[in-house]
Design a protein around this motif. Sequence first.
Motif, short mmCIF file in Angstrom:
data_model
loop_
_atom_site.label_atom_id
_atom_site.label_comp_id
_atom_site.label_asym_id
_atom_site.label_seq_id
_atom_site.Cartn_x
_atom_site.Cartn_y
_atom_site.Cartn_z
N THR A 58 -9.82 -9.38 -119.10
CA THR A 58 -9.30 -10.58 -118.59
C THR A 58 -9.93 -10.71 -117.27
O THR A 58 -9.92 -12.06 -116.92
CB THR A 58 -7.72 -10.57 -118.21
N LEU A 59 -10.43 -9.87 -116.25
CA LEU A 59 -11.09 -10.24 -115.13
C LEU A 59 -12.53 -10.94 -115.50
O LEU A 59 -12.81 -11.80 -114.94
CB LEU A 59 -11.27 -9.12 -114.28
N VAL A 60 -13.04 -10.46 -116.54
CA VAL A 60 -14.22 -11.19 -116.92
C VAL A 60 -13.94 -12.60 -117.47
O VAL A 60 -14.70 -13.46 -117.14
CB VAL A 60 -15.08 -10.26 -118.17
N GLY A 61 -12.81 -12.71 -117.94
CA GLY A 61 -12.18 -14.02 -118.72
C GLY A 61 -11.97 -15.00 -117.66
O GLY A 61 -12.07 -16.12 -117.70
N TRP A 62 -11.56 -14.52 -116.42
CA TRP A 62 -11.47 -15.34 -115.21
C TRP A 62 -12.64 -16.15 -114.94
O TRP A 62 -12.53 -17.39 -114.56
CB TRP A 62 -11.16 -14.70 -113.99
N ALA A 63 -13.94 -15.94 -115.34
CA ALA A 63 -15.08 -16.85 -115.01
C ALA A 63 -14.98 -18.12 -115.68
O ALA A 63 -15.61 -18.88 -115.25
CB ALA A 63 -16.24 -15.85 -115.46
N TRP A 64 -14.00 -18.33 -116.94
CA TRP A 64 -14.04 -19.48 -117.61
C TRP A 64 -12.54 -20.18 -116.95
O TRP A 64 -12.40 -21.25 -117.53
CB TRP A 64 -14.11 -19.30 -119.06
N HIS A 65 -11.92 -19.51 -116.10
CA HIS A 65 -10.64 -20.36 -115.72
C HIS A 65 -10.81 -20.10 -114.11
O HIS A 65 -9.82 -19.59 -113.60
CB HIS A 65 -9.72 -19.90 -116.46
N PRO A 66 -11.71 -20.44 -113.36
CA PRO A 66 -12.06 -20.04 -112.00
C PRO A 66 -11.20 -21.07 -111.01
O PRO A 66 -11.14 -20.57 -109.62
CB PRO A 66 -13.47 -20.26 -111.77
N GLY A 67 -10.38 -21.95 -111.50
CA GLY A 67 -9.55 -22.57 -110.70
C GLY A 67 -10.11 -23.84 -109.84
O GLY A 67 -11.65 -23.97 -110.15
N LYS A 68 -9.69 -24.57 -109.54
CA LYS A 68 -10.15 -25.81 -108.69
C LYS A 68 -11.31 -25.55 -107.67
O LYS A 68 -11.06 -24.71 -107.07
CB LYS A 68 -8.81 -26.61 -108.00
N GLY A 69 -12.13 -26.42 -107.69
CA GLY A 69 -13.21 -26.37 -106.69
C GLY A 69 -14.44 -25.55 -107.17
O GLY A 69 -15.36 -25.27 -106.51
N ARG A 70 -14.29 -24.87 -108.50
CA ARG A 70 -15.43 -23.80 -109.04
C ARG A 70 -15.65 -24.33 -110.49
O ARG A 70 -14.88 -24.63 -111.29
CB ARG A 70 -15.14 -22.53 -108.99
N ASN A 71 -17.09 -24.29 -110.42
CA ASN A 71 -17.38 -24.49 -111.98
C ASN A 71 -17.46 -23.34 -113.01
O ASN A 71 -17.56 -22.10 -112.37
CB ASN A 71 -18.95 -24.81 -112.02
N PRO A 72 -16.87 -23.27 -114.03
CA PRO A 72 -16.69 -22.11 -114.88
C PRO A 72 -18.13 -21.74 -115.37
O PRO A 72 -19.22 -22.45 -115.28
CB PRO A 72 -15.86 -22.69 -116.04
N ALA A 73 -18.13 -20.31 -115.85
CA ALA A 73 -19.16 -19.82 -116.59
C ALA A 73 -19.74 -20.58 -117.74
O ALA A 73 -18.70 -21.45 -118.55
CB ALA A 73 -19.11 -18.39 -116.68
N PRO A 74 -20.87 -20.65 -118.09
CA PRO A 74 -21.20 -21.41 -119.36
C PRO A 74 -20.62 -20.89 -120.77
O PRO A 74 -20.15 -19.69 -120.66
CB PRO A 74 -22.81 -21.12 -119.47
#
Length: 204
Positions: A166-182
């Motif tokens: 789930t910490l890896v998964g955070w990269a696709w749900h990073p919160g406002k102001g950040r682009n998610p991972a591809p």
Amino acid sequence: MIAGRHLILAASVLALPVAVLASGGQVLRMPASSVEGSPSDRDRHSAALFVEMGKVIQSPRCLNCHPRTDRPNQGDAMMPHNPPVVRGADGHGAPGLECATCHGPANVAFATGSGSIPGHPNWHLAPIQMAWEGKTLGQICQQIKDPKRNDGKTLEQLIEHNSHDTLVGWAWHPGKGRNPAPGTQAEFGALTRAWVESGAKCPA
């Protein structure tokens, strides 16, 4: 920078893109079901899969928490963390200023503006032996495969880690102001499995 021949190879052996991402328009291309040809052709196919995985691995969402020093980076510009913080003995920060001091169990949007404080129940830095910042994709690949540097993980455990952690998964749900991972975590996991099953070869 990824060599042009790797980009050409990746385009030739991977299927059409399955998703278009907000992260600079990057996509993850899912693997072809099989590759015919010589062993060297299959090795190049495997290496090309890791190049595709590299779109995630070398994104700010991953590199910020895999820094070359004991100070994390932050934001899409990957600037040194402000306020200054350090890794600490176990990657969770220094006594009295641990990561959890500011990073709670979930992202918290600012009351004004478009930013947010990232959060996860286990927010921490990757071990220093898994530092990726400043390394080539080939060097990162060798590092990821090495149980002495990847927290003792087998290749099968790497598939599970990339697919469901789930910490890896955070990269696709990073919160406002950040682009998610591809891509998506599911696609990243599928690419990891295809890479492992094709021989886990590394790009040059």
